[in-house]
Design an enzyme around this catalytic site. Sequence first.
Site, PDB file in Angstrom:
ATOM      1  N   LYS A  97       0.821  -1.210   0.000  1.00 15.21           N
ATOM      2  CA  LYS A  97       0.000   0.000   0.000  1.00 15.21           C
ATOM      3  C   LYS A  97       0.863   1.272   0.000  1.00 15.21           C
ATOM      4  O   LYS A  97       2.076   1.206   0.217  1.00 15.21           O
ATOM      5  CB  LYS A  97      -0.969  -0.043   1.193  1.00 15.21           C
ATOM      6  CG  LYS A  97      -1.897  -1.262   1.161  1.00 15.21           C
ATOM      7  CD  LYS A  97      -2.974  -1.173   0.099  1.00 15.21           C
ATOM      8  CE  LYS A  97      -3.592  -2.481  -0.337  1.00 15.21           C
ATOM      9  NZ  LYS A  97      -4.366  -3.234   0.605  1.00 15.21           N
TER      10      LYS A  97
HETATM   11  C1  LIG Z   1      -5.376  -4.449   0.850  1.00 13.05           C
HETATM   12  C2  LIG Z   1      -6.861  -4.313   0.898  1.00 13.05           C
HETATM   13  C3  LIG Z   1      -7.606  -4.634   2.029  1.00 13.05           C
HETATM   14  C4  LIG Z   1      -7.040  -5.366   3.196  1.00 13.05           C
HETATM   15  O1  LIG Z   1      -6.045  -4.679   3.841  1.00 13.05           O
HETATM   16  P1  LIG Z   1      -5.237  -5.443   5.001  1.00 13.05           P
HETATM   17  O2  LIG Z   1      -4.532  -4.311   5.694  1.00 13.05           O
HETATM   18  O3  LIG Z   1      -4.321  -6.387   4.326  1.00 13.05           O
HETATM   19  O4  LIG Z   1      -6.227  -6.103   5.859  1.00 13.05           O
HETATM   20  C5  LIG Z   1      -8.959  -4.350   2.063  1.00 13.05           C
HETATM   21  N1  LIG Z   1      -9.562  -3.805   1.004  1.00 13.05           N
HETATM   22  C6  LIG Z   1      -8.898  -3.513  -0.135  1.00 13.05           C
HETATM   23  C7  LIG Z   1      -9.629  -2.897  -1.272  1.00 13.05           C
HETATM   24  C8  LIG Z   1      -7.522  -3.783  -0.222  1.00 13.05           C
HETATM   25  O5  LIG Z   1      -6.866  -3.539  -1.370  1.00 13.05           O
END
Ligand SMILES: *Cc1c(COP(=O)(O)O)cnc(C)c1O
Length: 400
Positions: free
Chosen positions: A199
Site C-alpha cells: 500500500k
Molecule cells: C489491501 C486491501 C484490504 C485489506 O487490507 P489489510 O490491511 O491487508 O487487511 C482491504 N480492502 C482492499 C480494497 C484492499 O486492497
Amino acid sequence: MTTIPAASTASVPTPARRDFLPFAPPLIGEEEIAEVVDTLRSSWITTGPKTKRFEQEFAAYIGATGALALNSCTAGLHTALVTLGIGPGAEVITTPTTFAASVNVIEHVGARPVLVDVEPDTLNIDAALVAAAITPRTRAILPVHYAGHPADLDRIGELAAAHRLAVIEDAAHAVAAKHRGRLIGAGDNPVAFSFYATKNLTTAEGGMLTGDAAFLDRARIVSLHGMSRDAWKRYDKGGSWFYEIVVPGFKYNMTDIQAALGLWQLRKLAGFQERRRAVVRMYDAAFAPEDALELPARRPEVEHAWHLYVLRLVPGVLRIDRDGFVEELRQRNIGTSVHFIPIHLHPYYRDKYRYQPDSFPVANSNYQRMLSLPLSAGLSDADARDVIEAVLDVVRRHRR
Ligand SMILES: *Cc1c(COP(=O)(O)O)cnc(C)c1O
C-alpha cells in the site's frame, strides 16, 4: 554435477529489462529501520508510546478527530461492523470490484453482503444501483475507493442520510486521496485504511480506523478483547491490574514495531505521492495516444491517491487478451497484477449467493480486460520508461 541449462532466449522479445521489475515493492528507508531498532532496544515493543504517537500524527494529517491503529484494514472493517452492532439479519451494500477482505468481514458478523455493480469509468460502486438495493434490512453501505479514486461520496452520503444507514469506507487504497478538497477519513463515519506491504504507506501489516470520538472509544474496546478502559478509571484504587470485559472483543492492536515504520512512512507520504503522480504523468502521456489502451478514469471533484494504475485493453484492437498481455509483459521482465477478481466469481460467494459471471456485467467485463502496471514511490524514471517501452512494444506486435 548438474548443469543448469541456459535460459532460452528464443521467446524473449526485445526490449526487455535485465532484472525483473516487481509490481509494487515497499520503500523502507534508514529512518524506518533506525526507529524499529530503537523500539526493539526499548522496554516497550507492543502497543505503546509509538502507536499512540502514530495515531495522533495520522489523525492530525487526515484532519480526523481521532484514529485507532490496528493490525490490518480488515481488522478495521470488522471492528467497525461489530462496533455499529451490524450482525445477523442485516444487509450491507458493497461492491464486487474489491479485495475479498471487504466482503469477508460482512460474512464474519453474520450479515448479508449485497453486491451491486460498479460504474464503468471509475469501477467504484454505482450509487444509482445502491439506491435500488436498499431494503428495510439494510444497515450500511461499504464503498471501496478503488485504486485510490474516491467513490461517489455525495450520492452515497445522501442515500445514507435519507435511509439512516452507516457508511463504512474501505480506504485501503485511499490514504492521501481527497473528495471535494477533503482528505478521505476526515469525516465522522468509520473509514478503514491499510498499511499492508504493497500500500501507499506501509507498516508491513497494519491499518487505521478513523471516525467520530464516541465511535472510536467503543471501537478501541472491541478491537482489544472487549476490555473496558473506563473500568480502570472507576477502580483506580484497584491498581493497574484491574479490567473488565464488556464485550467478547478481538485482538487487533498494532505493535510499536509497526508504528515505528508508520511514523516515518507518514512523514514521507507527501513525497511518495509526488513520485506516484510523476510516474502516472509519464504513463498517461505515453498511453493516451494508443487506441488499444483505456486509461484510468479520474473525476474533477477528486484527488486520486494513485494506489494502482489500472490499464484496460480496448476490445477488438489487439489479437491477445489480458492474460496474453500480462504474459508478454512478464517475458519483458515487467511485473503486473490484476485488481480484482470480482467477489462474485469466488467459489464461496458464487455458490452461496448463486451468482453468474454476468450478475455484475460491468465488474465482470472490466475484470476480463484490466491489468495493474507497476506503480510505487520507489519507481525510477528509467523503470517507468521500461514499463512504457514494454507496453507499447506489446501493443505494436499484437495489433490486429
Ligand atoms: C489491501 C486491501 C484490504 C485489506 O487490507 P489489510 O490491511 O491487508 O487487511 C482491504 N480492502 C482492499 C480494497 C484492499 O486492497
